[in-house]
Structures are given as C-alpha cells and as structure tokens.
Design an enzyme around this catalytic site. Structure first.
Site, mmCIF file in Angstrom:
data_model
loop_
_atom_site.group_PDB
_atom_site.id
_atom_site.type_symbol
_atom_site.label_atom_id
_atom_site.label_comp_id
_atom_site.label_asym_id
_atom_site.label_seq_id
_atom_site.Cartn_x
_atom_site.Cartn_y
_atom_site.Cartn_z
ATOM 1 N N GLY A 30 14.597 47.184 -5.242
ATOM 2 C CA GLY A 30 14.798 47.434 -3.737
ATOM 3 C C GLY A 30 13.462 47.799 -3.007
ATOM 4 O O GLY A 30 12.610 48.200 -3.756
ATOM 5 N N THR A 32 12.589 50.940 -1.671
ATOM 6 C CA THR A 32 11.928 52.149 -1.820
ATOM 7 C C THR A 32 11.402 52.112 -3.310
ATOM 8 O O THR A 32 10.447 52.657 -3.504
ATOM 9 C CB THR A 32 13.152 53.180 -1.807
ATOM 10 O OG1 THR A 32 14.035 52.955 -0.636
ATOM 11 C CG2 THR A 32 12.538 54.506 -1.738
ATOM 12 N N ASP A 84 14.682 55.186 -9.149
ATOM 13 C CA ASP A 84 15.374 54.038 -8.349
ATOM 14 C C ASP A 84 15.766 54.573 -7.334
ATOM 15 O O ASP A 84 16.203 55.601 -6.850
ATOM 16 C CB ASP A 84 16.614 53.396 -9.176
ATOM 17 C CG ASP A 84 16.961 52.133 -8.929
ATOM 18 O OD1 ASP A 84 16.429 51.534 -7.870
ATOM 19 O OD2 ASP A 84 17.782 51.424 -9.778
ATOM 20 N N GLY A 85 15.945 53.487 -6.356
ATOM 21 C CA GLY A 85 16.536 53.922 -4.811
ATOM 22 C C GLY A 85 18.188 53.838 -4.945
ATOM 23 O O GLY A 85 18.705 53.606 -5.964
ATOM 24 N N ALA A 86 18.588 53.870 -3.823
ATOM 25 C CA ALA A 86 20.421 53.879 -3.550
ATOM 26 C C ALA A 86 20.658 53.675 -2.067
ATOM 27 O O ALA A 86 20.008 53.545 -1.381
ATOM 28 C CB ALA A 86 20.944 55.348 -3.845
ATOM 29 N N LYS A 97 24.993 51.771 -5.398
ATOM 30 C CA LYS A 97 24.043 50.982 -5.717
ATOM 31 C C LYS A 97 24.092 49.416 -5.730
ATOM 32 O O LYS A 97 25.516 49.119 -5.715
ATOM 33 C CB LYS A 97 23.140 51.451 -6.694
ATOM 34 C CG LYS A 97 22.253 52.764 -6.852
ATOM 35 C CD LYS A 97 21.449 53.350 -8.201
ATOM 36 C CE LYS A 97 20.528 52.122 -8.439
ATOM 37 N NZ LYS A 97 19.642 51.798 -7.273
ATOM 38 N N GLU A 106 19.909 48.030 -13.214
ATOM 39 C CA GLU A 106 19.568 49.353 -12.939
ATOM 40 C C GLU A 106 20.563 50.514 -13.688
ATOM 41 O O GLU A 106 19.766 51.378 -14.142
ATOM 42 C CB GLU A 106 19.852 49.623 -11.538
ATOM 43 C CG GLU A 106 19.064 48.846 -10.436
ATOM 44 C CD GLU A 106 19.311 48.657 -9.268
ATOM 45 O OE1 GLU A 106 18.470 48.314 -8.365
ATOM 46 O OE2 GLU A 106 20.383 48.942 -8.738
HETATM 47 C C1 5RP Z 1 19.283 47.320 -5.584
HETATM 48 C C2 5RP Z 1 19.520 48.789 -5.226
HETATM 49 C C3 5RP Z 1 18.659 49.641 -4.495
HETATM 50 O O1 5RP Z 1 18.156 50.552 -5.091
HETATM 51 C C4 5RP Z 1 19.315 49.796 -3.142
HETATM 52 O O2 5RP Z 1 19.677 48.834 -2.619
HETATM 53 C C5 5RP Z 1 18.300 50.662 -2.104
HETATM 54 O O3 5RP Z 1 17.566 49.520 -1.621
HETATM 55 P P1 5RP Z 1 16.270 50.030 -0.711
HETATM 56 O O4 5RP Z 1 15.451 51.007 -1.163
HETATM 57 O O5 5RP Z 1 15.612 48.647 -0.347
HETATM 58 O O6 5RP Z 1 17.003 50.737 0.528
HETATM 59 O O7 5RP Z 1 20.660 49.281 -5.866
HETATM 60 O O8 5RP Z 1 20.318 46.792 -6.438
#
Ligand code: 5RP
Length: 238
Positions: A30, A32, A84-86, A97, A106
């Site tokens: 993602g 982030t 990781d992001g969320a 996620k 993930e």
């Molecule tokens: C990908 C994910 C990402 O961490 C989630 O979608 C957040 O994305 P972003 O940082 O673009 O908002 O779970 O499968």
C-alpha cells in the site's frame, strides 16, 4: 503532495526510528508502506544493513529498485519487525487490511514477526471497524459457492444480508498475487471482531480475510496535530 501523503510519510518516518542495523524486516503493502520503503531505501543507500521480505510483488519490486536486500520469508523468519499500513484501526488495534488485496501475505508476514507495527494517517482511525468493506480472499474454483457460505456465516452472526462485491480491475476480476479473487464484504459496524474473524476463517473456499485481530504491537498514527503512538490494551499473542 496531498496532506494525506505528508501524514503517511510522517508515520513512516517514525517507524523507521525502530529499524536497527542487522534487522530482518517485513515490508507491508500500500501507499503508506511504500513511503516507508522509500525512506528505508535512503537509509540503505547511506549504509544501513538490513534484510527484508515483501508482502506483495509491487513492494518487492520497489524495494529491489532501491537496492534493499531481499530474501524469502522462509529464510528470514522470525522477523525482528514488520511494518505495514491499514485501512482501518480501532483502539484495541484490531485492523481491517486488504484494500490493496495483499492481506494474506501481509498476515503471514505479520504473524512471523516479533513486532508488528502499523503506520497510518488519521483517516484510518475508527471507533468501530466496518466502514471499510472487509476484503476476503477466495480461491477461484466455484467461488460463487464460497460467496454463499460467506453470506450464511454473516447471517448466522446476525449481520443479515450483506452487500458483497467481487473486486474488479477494469472489466476483469482483480487477481491477487496468490492467483485468487477478492470479495469486498460490507458487514457494517463489526460488533465482535474476534468472533467474525474466527467465523470467516472457517468458511470453506476462503483463503484469508482482512481482519487482523490481536496482532499489532503498535500503531503510529499521524494526524495534522502530530503523531500518536498507540499500543493495544491487551498485548498481542505473538
Ligand atoms: C494492502 C493493505 C494496505 O496496508 C492498506 O490498504 C492501506 O493502504 P494505504 O497505505 O495505501 O492506505 O492492507 O492490502
């Protein structure tokens, strides 16, 4: 650059402070996470030695392009840290996620890490999970029957008939890095994350769902007013 992008970089920068030389790292997916990988690449160019594993082909390619050393998870586990992001996070650090469709890898990477740190801008913080549709990865074989079992599980838990859409990429179904499909499921407000997560894990044909319950050690949340570091009320299982 948008305000949200600035906040994502701020959260990523704070997470980078946790990275020490010699660490084995899990790289999330993602935008982030991509910001984190970009900053990590700068540190690697400056001489930092770490070895990483990626949660998606896209992040693997980004990291490779930045000269970050990569290896398969099997060779590195247990990881020192996964970042990781969320799509959503609540006060217990339960997460939704899978907005990018990478939640299966993930989750495997997060479960293989001694510490799982989530980075997000303030828009991801919710009182209760469920505004963001929950991604569920399903094997393509007879996926309509999996969809029906998902609906039955939702009904049995009192969510009623839930809108469920197969994710598309243009005119074709979206296919994950694992060769599977995604159903985005609108449960509405999720009343008991652990119960729903357990029920979805039991559905035949489901590979993995995007509910991450009791996994995150820390959330680094960047808002316009500053960065908040949140730890769960109940320590994670790993
Ligand atoms: C990908 C994910 C990402 O961490 C989630 O979608 C957040 O994305 P972003 O940082 O673009 O908002 O779970 O499968």
């Amino acid at each position: 650059m948008s305000d949200a992008d600035t906040l994502k970089i701020a959260a990523a920068g704070r997470a980078l402070e946790l990275v020490m030389p010699g660490m084995k790292l899990g790289l999330g997916s993602g935008s982030t996470s991509a910001a984190f990988v970009e900053l990590l690449g700068e540190r690697v160019r400056g001489g930092l030695k770490v070895i990483c594993t990626a949660t998606s082909e896209a992040i693997h390619e980004q990291a490779r392009g930045l000269g970050i050393a990569l290896a398969p998870l099997e060779e590195l586990a247990p990881l020192d840290l996964a970042v990781d992001g969320a799509d959503e996070a609540d006060a217990d650090l339960n997460l939704i996620k899978g907005g990018g469709g990478a939640h299966t890898r993930e989750k495997i990477v997060a479960a293989s890490a001694k510490k799982f740190v989530v980075i997000a801008d303030g828009s991801k913080w919710v009182d209760r999970l469920g505004r963001f549709p929950l991604p569920v990865e399903a094997v393509p074989f007879a996926h309509q029957t999996t969809r029906a079992r998902l609906q039955a599980a939702a009904t049995a838990l009192g969510y009623g008939k839930i809108p469920m859409t197969m994710r598309m990429k243009g005119a074709a179904p979206f296919v994950t890095d694992n060769g599977n499909l995604i159903y985005d499921c609108r449960f509405g407000a999720i009343t008991d994350c652990a119960k729903l997560a357990a029920a979805l894990s039991q559905v035949t044909g489901v590979v993995e769902h995007g509910l991450f319950v009791g996994m995150a050690n820390r959330l680094i949340l960047a808002r316009v007013g500053g960065i908040e570091v949140i730890e769960p009320r109940t320590p994670p299982r790993h």
